[in-house]
Design a protein around this motif. Structure first.
Motif, PDB file in Angstrom:
ATOM      1  N   VAL A 141     -77.192 -78.720  41.346  1.00 49.09           N
ATOM      2  CA  VAL A 141     -75.778 -79.227  41.520  1.00 49.09           C
ATOM      3  C   VAL A 141     -74.955 -78.701  42.894  1.00 49.09           C
ATOM      4  CG1 VAL A 141     -73.490 -78.815  40.750  1.00 49.09           C
ATOM      5  CG2 VAL A 141     -75.496 -79.297  39.163  1.00 49.09           C
ATOM      6  N   VAL A 142     -75.323 -77.193  43.103  1.00 49.61           N
ATOM      7  CA  VAL A 142     -74.852 -76.768  44.416  1.00 49.61           C
ATOM      8  C   VAL A 142     -75.364 -77.385  45.701  1.00 49.61           C
ATOM      9  CG1 VAL A 142     -74.624 -74.527  45.867  1.00 49.61           C
ATOM     10  CG2 VAL A 142     -74.258 -74.470  43.354  1.00 49.61           C
ATOM     11  N   CYS A 170     -65.765 -72.705  53.526  1.00 49.54           N
ATOM     12  CA  CYS A 170     -64.802 -73.143  52.362  1.00 49.54           C
ATOM     13  C   CYS A 170     -65.704 -73.245  51.123  1.00 49.54           C
ATOM     14  CB  CYS A 170     -63.990 -74.505  52.960  1.00 49.54           C
ATOM     15  SG  CYS A 170     -62.859 -74.027  54.154  1.00 49.54           S
ATOM     16  N   PHE A 171     -66.876 -73.939  51.309  1.00 53.16           N
ATOM     17  CA  PHE A 171     -67.743 -74.457  50.054  1.00 53.16           C
ATOM     18  C   PHE A 171     -68.179 -73.038  49.443  1.00 53.16           C
ATOM     19  CE2 PHE A 171     -71.801 -75.346  48.469  1.00 53.16           C
ATOM     20  CZ  PHE A 171     -71.776 -76.367  47.542  1.00 53.16           C
ATOM     21  N   GLY A 172     -68.230 -71.978  50.164  1.00 45.22           N
ATOM     22  CA  GLY A 172     -68.485 -70.622  49.545  1.00 45.22           C
ATOM     23  C   GLY A 172     -67.452 -70.078  48.761  1.00 45.22           C
ATOM     24  N   ILE A 173     -66.506 -70.268  49.119  1.00 42.87           N
ATOM     25  CA  ILE A 173     -64.894 -70.012  48.463  1.00 42.87           C
ATOM     26  C   ILE A 173     -64.723 -70.894  47.363  1.00 42.87           C
ATOM     27  CG2 ILE A 173     -62.579 -69.742  48.678  1.00 42.87           C
ATOM     28  CD1 ILE A 173     -63.049 -69.312  51.600  1.00 42.87           C
ATOM     29  N   TRP A 183     -75.254 -68.171  44.871  1.00 45.26           N
ATOM     30  CA  TRP A 183     -75.353 -66.812  44.053  1.00 45.26           C
ATOM     31  C   TRP A 183     -74.215 -67.109  42.802  1.00 45.26           C
ATOM     32  CZ3 TRP A 183     -71.783 -62.833  43.599  1.00 45.26           C
ATOM     33  CH2 TRP A 183     -72.156 -61.754  42.899  1.00 45.26           C
ATOM     34  N   TRP A 184     -73.024 -67.075  43.362  1.00 49.49           N
ATOM     35  CA  TRP A 184     -72.115 -67.064  42.298  1.00 49.49           C
ATOM     36  C   TRP A 184     -71.868 -68.405  41.182  1.00 49.49           C
ATOM     37  CZ3 TRP A 184     -69.278 -63.562  40.138  1.00 49.49           C
ATOM     38  CH2 TRP A 184     -68.355 -63.749  39.176  1.00 49.49           C
ATOM     39  N   TYR A 185     -72.539 -69.380  41.873  1.00 49.63           N
ATOM     40  CA  TYR A 185     -72.172 -70.526  40.983  1.00 49.63           C
ATOM     41  C   TYR A 185     -73.278 -70.339  39.889  1.00 49.63           C
ATOM     42  CZ  TYR A 185     -70.970 -75.300  39.323  1.00 49.63           C
ATOM     43  OH  TYR A 185     -70.380 -76.264  39.128  1.00 49.63           O
ATOM     44  N   GLU A 186     -74.321 -69.808  40.219  1.00 50.85           N
ATOM     45  CA  GLU A 186     -75.557 -69.563  38.969  1.00 50.85           C
ATOM     46  C   GLU A 186     -74.809 -68.572  38.081  1.00 50.85           C
ATOM     47  OE1 GLU A 186     -78.534 -70.251  38.349  1.00 50.85           O
ATOM     48  OE2 GLU A 186     -79.183 -71.789  40.062  1.00 50.85           O
TER      49      GLU A 186
END
Length: 261
Positions: free
Chosen positions: A117-118, A174-177, A253-256
Motif C-alpha cells: 500500500v505504501v 510530507c509523505f512520511g508525516i 516503518w510507522w504505517y506497518e
C-alpha cells in the motif's frame, strides 16, 4: 499496480488543474519577455541595488536582460513554489486520507500488504509530480520557440531537474508525516512547503544563516546558483536526499506498526 492506478484516477482532476495553472503562469512569464526585454537592463540594475530584497531572490546575481536570468527569477518562482505546494498537498494526504475518509478498513481487508500500500501510494505521488513537470516543460519549450529564444539547453535542463528534485523531496518529507496523521492535513503540507521556501530566503540574506540551505530543497534549486555555476550543489543535494529518504523510511516503518482507525 491496482492501487497505483486508482490513486492516479482519483487525483487526475487535481493534477490537471494544478498542471494547467502552473503551465499557464509559466507560459505568460515567457511570452511577455520580448515586450520587456528592452527595459530589462535598466530593471536589472535597479533590482541589483535593492539590498536584502535582491539577495533573498538572487536578483543581485542574475541579469534580467538575458532570458535565462529572467526565467530563473520569474518562472523559477512559479514552478519552484507552485510545484512544491502541489507536491506537499498530495504527499501529506496520501496515507492519511484512508483514515480520514474511512476507506482504510475496506482497503486493508484485501490481500495486499501494508508495505505494498505504501509503495504504490508513494509511486503514485511521484508519478503525478513527473506528469506535472512534463506538462510544464512541454509548455515552456513551446513558449520559448514562439518568442524565438534559444537558451542554453543544459542550463535549462538543470533548472527543471532542480525543481523536479525539489518537489520529490518535499513530497517525500510530507509523505512520511502523512503516515503519522489520521486526517488529511493539507494546511500542514502547505505550511511545510512555505517553510522550505522562506528558509531559503533567510539563508540568502546572510552568510550566518547559510546552514539553513541544508534543511530546504530550495537550497539546491536556487536559480542564481544553478545558472552561474552550471551545476547543482552536491552538499545541499546530499542533505536533501537524506531528508527525502528519511521521510520515505518513516512512512514504511510507522504505517506497518500503526493502529488504523
Amino acid at each position: 499496480m491496482t492501487l497505483w492506478k486508482q490513486e492516479l484516477r482519483a487525483g487526475r482532476v487535481f493534477l490537471a488543474a494544478w498542471a494547467a495553472a502552473v503551465a499557464f503562469l509559466t507560459a505568460i512569464c515567457i511570452l511577455i519577455y520580448p515586450e520587456m526585454a528592452g527595459q530589462m537592463e535598466e530593471i536589472s540594475g535597479i533590482f541589483s541595488q535593492m539590498g536584502g530584497f535582491s539577495q533573498a531572490f538572487g536578483m543581485d546575481r542574475l541579469s534580467f536582460g538575458e532570458f535565462l536570468g529572467f526565467f530563473g527569477v520569474e518562472c523559477g518562482n512559479v514552478l519552484g513554489l507552485g510545484g512544491a505546494l502541489f507536491a506537499a498537498l498530495i504527499g501529506i494526504q496520501a496515507l492519511a486520507r484512508e483514515e480520514k475518509e474511512h476507506t482504510a478498513e475496506f482497503l486493508l481487508t484485501h490481500p495486499v500488504s501494508r508495505t505494498r500500500v505504501v509503495f504504490e501510494k508513494l509511486l503514485a505521488v511521484f508519478t503525478q509530480i513527473f506528469l506535472l513537470n512534463a506538462a510544464v516543460l512541454l509548455v515552456t519549450l513551446l513558449s520559448v520557440a514562439l518568442i524565438g529564444e534559444s537558451p542554453d539547453g543544459k542550463t535549462l535542463a538543470l533548472l527543471f531537474l532542480a525543481y523536479f528534485l525539489l518537489q520529490l523531496e518535499t513530497a517525500a518529507v510530507c509523505f512520511g508525516i502523512s503516515a503519522f496523521l489520521r486526517q488529511g492535513g493539507p494546511g500542514l503540507g502547505l505550511g511545510i512547503a512555505a517553510l522550505f521556501y522562506f528558509l531559503n530566503l533567510v539563508a540568502n540574506l546572510t552568510r550566518k544563516a547559510e546552514f539553513l540551505k541544508y534543511l530546504t530543497p530550495f537550497g539546491y534549486a536556487e536559480s542564481a546558483d544553478v545558472i552561474m555555476n552550471g551545476r547543482l550543489s552536491g552538499g545541499y543535494l546530499a542533505a536533501g536526499l537524506f531528508l527525502g529518504l528519511a521521510g520515505v523510511a518513516a512512512a514504511f516503518w510507522w504505517y506497518e506498526r500503526k493502529d488504523i482507525a
